[in-house]
Design an enzyme around this catalytic site. Structure first.
Site, PDB file in Angstrom:
ATOM      1  N   HIS A 175       0.818  -1.218   0.000  1.00 17.44           N
ATOM      2  CA  HIS A 175       0.000   0.000   0.000  1.00 17.44           C
ATOM      3  C   HIS A 175       0.851   1.266   0.000  1.00 17.44           C
ATOM      4  CE1 HIS A 175      -3.599   2.328   0.502  1.00 17.44           C
ATOM      5  NE2 HIS A 175      -4.339   1.240   0.652  1.00 17.44           N
ATOM      6  N   GLU A 310      -1.509  -0.773  -6.167  1.00 14.95           N
ATOM      7  CA  GLU A 310      -1.664  -1.989  -5.363  1.00 14.95           C
ATOM      8  C   GLU A 310      -1.853  -3.172  -6.312  1.00 14.95           C
ATOM      9  OE1 GLU A 310      -4.720  -1.118  -2.242  1.00 14.95           O
ATOM     10  OE2 GLU A 310      -4.499   0.903  -3.017  1.00 14.95           O
TER      11      GLU A 310
END
Ligand code: GAL
Length: 351
Positions: A175, A310
């Site tokens: 992330h 991501e």
């Protein structure tokens, strides 16, 4: 090349990896997170990712900044799925009733075991963690390793490996939030973005995958030719209005092995990040923080003050046909790599 290690708080350590070009990647074993990524530029060193200064800040701010995400990235609608006809209910967020990023207190909050590795071309820090059976309701004890490497080609490479003793779900990601201005008080609107994706996954108002894969053609989500992120922010396109930016899975074309799956270029064009991955999807989130962005290094992150890449299998995989398979089975280990390759303008001049 050089590696150093220092305390980052009560339990965590901070590892600094510096290559021969003066690029420094800092990571902590709290959540196997990237903390800082410093690059040399014509106007001095810039830190191009969002991160905090101590373990305490990460614990207090309770966010996913730079973290390894698992067991399952993104949302599992209502926290429900089945494996081999057996139904499971995993922990859900009490407000949304969905399971986000593996549920509460997942990989991002764990203190991972660490080992340092070094060869002529790259420095690596290997994080390992065992998640016990039934953690947040997921079956199987899984052992996960996440390796961050920094090479002299200015590549940050993440290698994921995992094994389980019982069939379970596994769909990890990282992330990291990039902001290539090095200044979290500036939005990413003027960054240029390319995504090699003909389709994206339509989301609903809870940001769950709806099951619809939509062509990007004739939509503002067409990033097959590089353009400013702002072109999305400025439209009334319903998928933009719904989540106030990008918070969407893009299905990667993977047309060739050589070309990146996504590219991000700084407003000054002095820094380019080329994203290469073997995963089939990238979820791009443009940090919809409103006025409640956290402070990083003394400055509040503005709305749209970062952008994530991501890499993963698309959310919705447990619900919809054709979204991929995220079941990890005993004896069939998980292996995956994602590379964020940095191109710095005037590379030569900066050395
Ligand atoms: C993203 C997710 C967003 C938001 C964020 C966490 O991966 O898609 O909706 O939840 O994580 O702040």
């Amino acid at each position: 090349m050089k590696v150093t290690e220092k305390k980052f708080g009560e339990h965590a350590f901070l590892y600094s990896l510096t290559n021969n070009n003066g690029v420094t990647l800092e990571a902590t074993n709290l959540g196997a997170r990237i903390v800082n990524l410093y690059v040399p530029t014509a106007v001095g060193r810039k830190n191009i990712v969002l991160g905090f200064d101590s373990e305490k800040e990460y614990v207090e701010k309770d966010l996913y900044f730079g973290a390894t995400i698992g067991r399952v990235a993104g949302r599992i609608k209502n926290g429900q799925f089945s494996i081999d006809k057996k139904n499971y209910q995993v922990f859900v967020d009490p407000n949304t009733h969905h399971c986000l990023h593996g549920g509460p207190h997942s990989f991002e909050e764990k203190i991972w075991e660490t080992a340092i590795k070094e060869n002529d071309e790259e420095l690596s820090v290997v994080f390992t963690h065992t998640s016990p059976a039934n953690e947040n309701g997921f079956p199987g004890t899984i052992t996960v390793s996440v390796t961050y490497s920094l090479s002299n080609q200015n590549e940050w490479k993440i290698t994921y490996q995992a094994s389980t003793n019982e069939s379970t779900l596994f769909n990890p990601t990282n992330h990291v939030y990039f902001n290539l201005t090095g200044d979290p008080t500036k939005t990413v609107a003027d960054h240029q973005l390319l995504i090699d994706a003909d389709k994206f996954v339509v989301v609903d108002s809870d940001t769950n995958a709806t099951g619809e894969k939509r062509s990007v053609a004739n939509t503002p989500f067409d990033f097959r030719t590089i353009k400013k992120v702002n072109e999305v922010f400025q439209t009334n396109y319903e998928q933009n209005v719904l989540v106030d930016g990008l918070d969407h899975p893009f299905i990667l074309n993977h047309k060739t092995k050589e070309t990146p799956q996504a590219v991000l270029v700084s407003p000054e064009s002095d820094i380019t990040v080329n994203v290469y991955t073997d995963r089939d999807t990238v979820v791009i989130f443009t940090a919809q923080f409103g006025n409640s962005g956290p402070e990083v290094h003394g400055n509040q992150v503005v709305h749209h003050g970062g952008i994530t890449f991501e890499t993963q299998t698309s959310p919705g995989a447990v619900e919809f046909e054709g979204f991929g398979d995220i079941i990890l089975r005993p004896g069939k280990d998980f292996y995956s790599q994602t590379v964020y390759a940095l191109l710095l303008s005037d590379d030569e001049a900066l050395l």
